[in-house]
Structures are given as C-alpha cells and as structure tokens.
Design an enzyme around this catalytic site. Structure first.
Site, mmCIF file in Angstrom:
data_model
loop_
_atom_site.group_PDB
_atom_site.id
_atom_site.type_symbol
_atom_site.label_atom_id
_atom_site.label_comp_id
_atom_site.label_asym_id
_atom_site.label_seq_id
_atom_site.Cartn_x
_atom_site.Cartn_y
_atom_site.Cartn_z
ATOM 1 N N ARG A 3 -81.132 -33.561 -9.868
ATOM 2 C CA ARG A 3 -80.074 -33.713 -10.864
ATOM 3 C C ARG A 3 -80.672 -34.027 -12.237
ATOM 4 N NH1 ARG A 3 -77.901 -36.943 -6.278
ATOM 5 N NH2 ARG A 3 -76.030 -35.959 -5.470
ATOM 6 N N VAL A 33 -68.446 -35.081 -16.063
ATOM 7 C CA VAL A 33 -68.773 -34.536 -14.737
ATOM 8 C C VAL A 33 -69.947 -33.592 -14.938
ATOM 9 C CG1 VAL A 33 -67.844 -33.386 -12.679
ATOM 10 C CG2 VAL A 33 -66.298 -34.634 -14.181
ATOM 11 N N SER A 34 -71.098 -34.147 -15.266
ATOM 12 C CA SER A 34 -72.239 -33.317 -15.606
ATOM 13 C C SER A 34 -73.510 -34.097 -15.282
ATOM 14 C CB SER A 34 -72.151 -33.003 -17.108
ATOM 15 O OG SER A 34 -73.149 -32.116 -17.480
ATOM 16 N N HIS A 90 -75.981 -41.971 -9.960
ATOM 17 C CA HIS A 90 -75.647 -40.817 -9.109
ATOM 18 C C HIS A 90 -76.934 -40.038 -8.857
ATOM 19 C CE1 HIS A 90 -73.412 -37.534 -7.390
ATOM 20 N NE2 HIS A 90 -73.799 -36.691 -8.333
#
Ligand SMILES: O=C(O)C[C@H](O)C(=O)O
Length: 226
Positions: A3, A33-34, A90
C-alpha cells in the site's frame, strides 16, 4: 507492491482533489479512501486546511469487517453477533484488539486458542494483499460498503462508534499523525475520539504501527508538496 508504494502518484491526486472539494464545497466532510491510507488522510488534512474533525479516512471498518469474517469462519458462526475493534495504521502493522473482541458477548479468547487468534490477526493485517493476489486488483466492494457506512453515520447523524483514521491531537499520547482509532461519527464528522486505556502490550503494538505510518509521512514531507 505494498500500500505504501502508491504514495507519489496518489499524494498528487489527493492534494488536487481535496483542494477542489474545499473550493467548491467549503463545508464538506472528507472521507479519504486512498492508499497509503493514513498518510493520504494526513495529506488531505494538510491540503484542506479545515479542522481535523472534517477530514478522516476509511480503513478501520474494512479491516474490522475482515477480522470479524475470519473469526466467524473459524467458529462457523454468523458474523452478525461479533463485536471487534482495531487500531493503528491501515497496513501490515494494524492492531486488531482481542481484548475488545467478542462473539455475542463472549470474549473471543474463550472461544479461539491464542495461536489461532494470532494467525487470524496476521491474515487480517494482510487482508488487502490476499484479495489483490486472488483477483489481480484491489478490493472494491468491502471498501465501498465501509465508506457508505461512514457517510450514513454523518448524513443521518447516528453518532455511531467506528474505527476511523483520524488526526490525533494528544490522544494515545500522539500528535500530528493520522491513525486508526475509535471515534463517534455524526453530522459534524468526528465528534469525539475515544482514547482507550490500553495494556502495555497493546501500546507497544500501536506505537510500532504509528512508527510505520510516520516513516511514510516522512516520504510525503520530503516531497515538499505542502
Ligand atoms: O490493499 C489494497 O490494495 C486495498 C485496500 O487497502 C484493502 O485493504 O483492500
């Protein structure tokens, strides 16, 4: 590709999109949301120049949904009664919290042996990568559903408690970092950050996750976009 490798491409997009959102909709609440999620949330906060309760990221609901699904599958029970919480970035260092995980009120540690639980935590941390390996591209259904849940909490002012990537200002002993924490989500965006009392072990895991996020934040800072 992890990511974190997406930073240079996505930072430019997030900056430009955020500036335009605020230009044309100055009261907007922004849900990022990236990936890399936490650092892109930080980038959006810097670009938006609005209070931090209005800029936050979607990750915790998605990661918690995966964690709950793996527990449900392990126990062959419905995921509906499973309550769980997850903190941190995340990424591979996210922190699912067994102490805050229960199945219809039964603490998860009474149902799943520790070694299996740790395997489920590992699988949750690598959940995004597992999907990419299976379908050749990122997940979209679960992230979309999680973002929709956040929008609903804001639009309907439900004051739901969700794990959300939020700018911290002293909570968990941290500042100037966007990290996944439980918040109350309502019409004003983040209405409260819930500062949990963590065990020493949980604190170490959260600090490790924060360090991983900081390392990527440093890459963004070196790009001198803000
Ligand atoms: O990992 C990805 O590629 C997308 C997203 O972060 C996810 O966790 O599904």
């Amino acid at each position: 590709m992890s990511r974190d490798d997406l930073i240079s491409t996505n930072a430019k997009i997030v900056k430009e999109v955020t500036e335009n959102v605020i230009k044309y909709s100055p009261e907007a609440k922004i849900i990022v949301v990236s990936n890399p999620l936490d650092v892109m949330t930080y980038a959006a906060f810097l670009a938006a120049k609005v209070p931090s309760n209005r800029v936050f990221g979607m990750a915790g609901i998605l990661d918690t949904a995966r964690y709950k699904a793996f527990i449900a599958s392990e126990l062959n029970v419905s995921p509906i009664g499973i309550e769980a919480l997850l903190l941190g970035g995340h990424g591979d260092t996210m922190v699912p919290l067994p102490n805050y995980t229960s199945v219809s009120g039964i603490p998860v540690r009474q149902l799943i042996p520790e070694d299996r639980l740790q395997e489920i935590i590992k699988r949750t941390q690598n959940g995004g990568g597992e999907i990419v390996a299976l379908q050749g591209t990122s997940a979209w259904y679960a992230p979309g559903t999680a973002a929709a849940q956040m929008v609903e909490a804001i639009v309907r002012d439900t004051k739901s408690v969700y794990p959300v990537c939020a700018m911290l200002n002293g909570e968990y002993g941290m500042k100037d970092i966007a990290l996944g924490v439980p918040v109350v989500l309502g019409k004003n965006g983040i209405e409260k950050i819930i500062d949990l009392k963590l065990t020493e072990e949980e604190k170490v895991l959260l600090e490790t996750s924060a360090k991983a996020v900081k390392n990527v934040m440093n890459v963004l800072d070196d790009m001198k976009m803000f």
